[in-house]
Design a protein around this motif. Structure first.
Motif, PDB file in Angstrom:
ATOM      1  N   PHE A 225       0.887  -1.136  -0.216  1.00  0.00           N
ATOM      2  CA  PHE A 225       0.037  -0.002   0.205  1.00  0.00           C
ATOM      3  C   PHE A 225       1.026   1.243   0.034  1.00  0.00           C
ATOM      4  CE2 PHE A 225      -2.223   3.624   1.837  1.00  0.00           C
ATOM      5  CZ  PHE A 225      -3.322   3.712   1.381  1.00  0.00           C
ATOM      6  N   THR A 226       2.040   1.187   0.607  1.00  0.00           N
ATOM      7  CA  THR A 226       2.787   2.358   0.938  1.00  0.00           C
ATOM      8  C   THR A 226       3.458   2.614  -0.389  1.00  0.00           C
ATOM      9  OG1 THR A 226       3.276   1.872   3.342  1.00  0.00           O
ATOM     10  CG2 THR A 226       4.753   3.429   2.094  1.00  0.00           C
ATOM     11  N   LYS A 227       3.980   1.815  -0.982  1.00  0.00           N
ATOM     12  CA  LYS A 227       4.468   1.885  -2.299  1.00  0.00           C
ATOM     13  C   LYS A 227       3.206   2.413  -3.593  1.00  0.00           C
ATOM     14  CE  LYS A 227       8.433  -1.587  -2.061  1.00  0.00           C
ATOM     15  NZ  LYS A 227       8.895  -2.756  -2.714  1.00  0.00           N
ATOM     16  N   ALA A 228       2.391   1.792  -3.541  1.00  0.00           N
ATOM     17  CA  ALA A 228       1.394   1.990  -4.196  1.00  0.00           C
ATOM     18  C   ALA A 228       0.911   3.526  -3.973  1.00  0.00           C
ATOM     19  CB  ALA A 228       0.053   1.191  -4.228  1.00  0.00           C
ATOM     20  N   GLU A 229       0.761   3.989  -2.980  1.00  0.00           N
ATOM     21  CA  GLU A 229       0.414   5.282  -2.411  1.00  0.00           C
ATOM     22  C   GLU A 229       1.266   6.286  -3.038  1.00  0.00           C
ATOM     23  OE1 GLU A 229      -1.283   7.415   1.551  1.00  0.00           O
ATOM     24  OE2 GLU A 229       0.430   6.248   1.719  1.00  0.00           O
ATOM     25  N   ALA A 230       2.415   5.811  -3.057  1.00  0.00           N
ATOM     26  CA  ALA A 230       3.625   6.937  -3.365  1.00  0.00           C
ATOM     27  C   ALA A 230       3.342   7.272  -4.761  1.00  0.00           C
ATOM     28  CB  ALA A 230       4.991   6.301  -3.221  1.00  0.00           C
ATOM     29  N   LYS A 231       3.203   6.051  -5.446  1.00  0.00           N
ATOM     30  CA  LYS A 231       2.929   5.935  -7.192  1.00  0.00           C
ATOM     31  C   LYS A 231       1.871   6.858  -7.230  1.00  0.00           C
ATOM     32  CE  LYS A 231       3.799   5.032 -11.387  1.00  0.00           C
ATOM     33  NZ  LYS A 231       4.983   5.643 -12.223  1.00  0.00           N
ATOM     34  N   ILE A 232       0.680   6.333  -6.860  1.00  0.00           N
ATOM     35  CA  ILE A 232      -0.458   7.142  -7.151  1.00  0.00           C
ATOM     36  C   ILE A 232      -0.449   8.524  -6.780  1.00  0.00           C
ATOM     37  CG2 ILE A 232      -3.142   7.041  -6.595  1.00  0.00           C
ATOM     38  CD1 ILE A 232      -2.728   4.050  -6.207  1.00  0.00           C
ATOM     39  N   THR A 233      -0.094   8.881  -5.743  1.00  0.00           N
ATOM     40  CA  THR A 233       0.184  10.440  -5.512  1.00  0.00           C
ATOM     41  C   THR A 233       0.872  11.066  -6.470  1.00  0.00           C
ATOM     42  OG1 THR A 233       0.020   9.971  -3.244  1.00  0.00           O
ATOM     43  CG2 THR A 233       1.039  11.874  -3.855  1.00  0.00           C
ATOM     44  N   SER A 234       2.217  10.307  -7.082  1.00  0.00           N
ATOM     45  CA  SER A 234       2.955  11.098  -8.156  1.00  0.00           C
ATOM     46  C   SER A 234       2.077  11.216  -9.386  1.00  0.00           C
ATOM     47  CB  SER A 234       3.865  10.182  -8.231  1.00  0.00           C
ATOM     48  OG  SER A 234       4.824  10.516  -9.509  1.00  0.00           O
ATOM     49  N   LEU A 235       1.043   9.855  -9.707  1.00  0.00           N
ATOM     50  CA  LEU A 235       0.312  10.147 -10.987  1.00  0.00           C
ATOM     51  C   LEU A 235      -0.747  11.177 -10.751  1.00  0.00           C
ATOM     52  CD1 LEU A 235      -0.181   6.346 -11.324  1.00  0.00           C
ATOM     53  CD2 LEU A 235       1.106   7.850 -12.819  1.00  0.00           C
ATOM     54  N   TYR A 236      -1.286  11.163  -9.545  1.00  0.00           N
ATOM     55  CA  TYR A 236      -2.244  12.361  -9.445  1.00  0.00           C
ATOM     56  C   TYR A 236      -1.659  13.819  -9.512  1.00  0.00           C
ATOM     57  CZ  TYR A 236      -4.633  16.033  -6.687  1.00  0.00           C
ATOM     58  OH  TYR A 236      -5.280  17.039  -6.168  1.00  0.00           O
ATOM     59  N   GLU A 237      -0.357  14.189  -9.009  1.00  0.00           N
ATOM     60  CA  GLU A 237       0.062  15.338  -9.184  1.00  0.00           C
ATOM     61  C   GLU A 237       0.244  15.646 -10.452  1.00  0.00           C
ATOM     62  OE1 GLU A 237       0.444  17.485  -7.050  1.00  0.00           O
ATOM     63  OE2 GLU A 237      -0.319  16.426  -5.404  1.00  0.00           O
ATOM     64  N   LYS A 238       0.906  14.713 -11.457  1.00  0.00           N
ATOM     65  CA  LYS A 238       1.137  14.910 -12.830  1.00  0.00           C
ATOM     66  C   LYS A 238      -0.251  15.216 -13.478  1.00  0.00           C
ATOM     67  CE  LYS A 238       3.269  13.013 -16.811  1.00  0.00           C
ATOM     68  NZ  LYS A 238       2.923  12.049 -17.597  1.00  0.00           N
ATOM     69  N   ALA A 239      -1.111  14.372 -13.254  1.00  0.00           N
ATOM     70  CA  ALA A 239      -2.530  14.654 -13.950  1.00  0.00           C
ATOM     71  C   ALA A 239      -3.126  15.692 -13.522  1.00  0.00           C
ATOM     72  CB  ALA A 239      -3.465  13.102 -13.552  1.00  0.00           C
ATOM     73  N   ARG A 240      -3.184  16.274 -12.331  1.00  0.00           N
ATOM     74  CA  ARG A 240      -3.583  17.179 -11.731  1.00  0.00           C
ATOM     75  C   ARG A 240      -3.020  18.584 -12.481  1.00  0.00           C
ATOM     76  NH1 ARG A 240      -3.468  21.672  -8.464  1.00  0.00           N
ATOM     77  NH2 ARG A 240      -5.265  22.141  -7.182  1.00  0.00           N
ATOM     78  N   SER A 241      -1.707  18.583 -12.556  1.00  0.00           N
ATOM     79  CA  SER A 241      -0.959  19.555 -13.523  1.00  0.00           C
ATOM     80  C   SER A 241      -1.225  19.661 -14.698  1.00  0.00           C
ATOM     81  CB  SER A 241       0.651  19.475 -13.059  1.00  0.00           C
ATOM     82  OG  SER A 241       1.438  20.501 -13.667  1.00  0.00           O
ATOM     83  N   GLU A 242      -1.428  18.506 -15.412  1.00  0.00           N
ATOM     84  CA  GLU A 242      -1.875  18.744 -16.883  1.00  0.00           C
ATOM     85  C   GLU A 242      -2.962  19.243 -16.926  1.00  0.00           C
ATOM     86  OE1 GLU A 242      -1.296  14.618 -18.103  1.00  0.00           O
ATOM     87  OE2 GLU A 242       0.920  14.827 -18.124  1.00  0.00           O
ATOM     88  N   LYS A 243      -4.089  18.903 -16.105  1.00  0.00           N
ATOM     89  CA  LYS A 243      -5.303  19.043 -16.101  1.00  0.00           C
ATOM     90  C   LYS A 243      -5.677  20.891 -15.824  1.00  0.00           C
ATOM     91  CE  LYS A 243      -9.915  18.389 -16.955  1.00  0.00           C
ATOM     92  NZ  LYS A 243     -10.429  18.408 -18.469  1.00  0.00           N
ATOM     93  N   SER A 244      -4.672  21.140 -14.805  1.00  0.00           N
ATOM     94  CA  SER A 244      -4.811  22.784 -14.637  1.00  0.00           C
ATOM     95  C   SER A 244      -4.258  23.522 -15.452  1.00  0.00           C
ATOM     96  CB  SER A 244      -3.912  22.829 -13.285  1.00  0.00           C
ATOM     97  OG  SER A 244      -4.110  22.314 -12.245  1.00  0.00           O
TER      98      SER A 244
END
Length: 182
Positions: free
Chosen positions: A94-113
């Motif tokens: 979970f900890t590893k997945a959380e780090a990866k998903i958080t990174s994906l979120y930041e990238k996707a949020r930035s692109e959408k912004s």
């Protein structure tokens, strides 16, 4: 907005227009509305689109931003819930997945912004054009009812930088210093 415009036009073209201007609306009201509505259907559509984009930006969160993880496109919150159900919240997986998903979120949020911001700039340019203005700034000052000029705003921001930033830096250094954490 259109109904209010119709009311203003009716008031400005009525036999009581001068009295309305004097008692209710202020100087310049009759001149502004006696020729017809200022807000056109096209302007209303642009203002509506502007509001939609602002709301879309405000709603960006792990609950709304989608990213691909493990071959599945879903919201970042949904990805984390799925991983938590599979492995448990405290697990290494979970900890590893959380780090990866958080990174994906930041990238996707930035692109959408960026996408939303560029669309917003286009809409605001169209609003300025519709109003016959060189830029969106005069419209924004009028629409938001500011009683200060752009120059006064820039002076105010400069004053903030000059006086408040040093106070904040001192406060931040004090609050976040390791000796004050305990």
């Amino acid at each position: 907005a259109q109904t209010l415009e119709a009311l203003f036009v009716a008031a400005a073209t009525s036999i009581d227009a001068e009295r309305f201007e004097e008692e209710y609306f202020g100087d310049g009201f009759v001149a502004k509305y006696s020729g017809g509505a200022i807000i056109t259907d096209e302007l209303v559509a642009l203002i509506t689109r502007e509001t939609e984009l602002e709301n879309e930006y405000s709603a960006l969160s792990p609950k709304t931003v989608k990213a691909e993880y493990g071959g599945i496109v879903d919201t970042c919150d949904s990805h984390l819930k799925r991983i938590e159900e599979l492995y448990g919240k405290g697990s290494e997986a979970f900890t590893k997945a959380e780090a990866k998903i958080t990174s994906l979120y930041e990238k996707a949020r930035s692109e959408k912004s960026v996408e939303i911001y560029l669309d917003l700039l286009k809409v605001r340019r169209e609003i300025a054009d519709n109003k016959g203005l060189e830029s969106y700034v005069p419209y924004a000052y009028e629409a938001l009812g500011h009683d200060y000029s752009e120059e006064k705003l820039l002076t105010f921001i400069g004053e903030i930088a000059k006086y408040i930033v040093p106070v904040w830096a001192t406060l931040e250094a004090y609050v976040f210093s390791t000796e004050n954490l305990y």
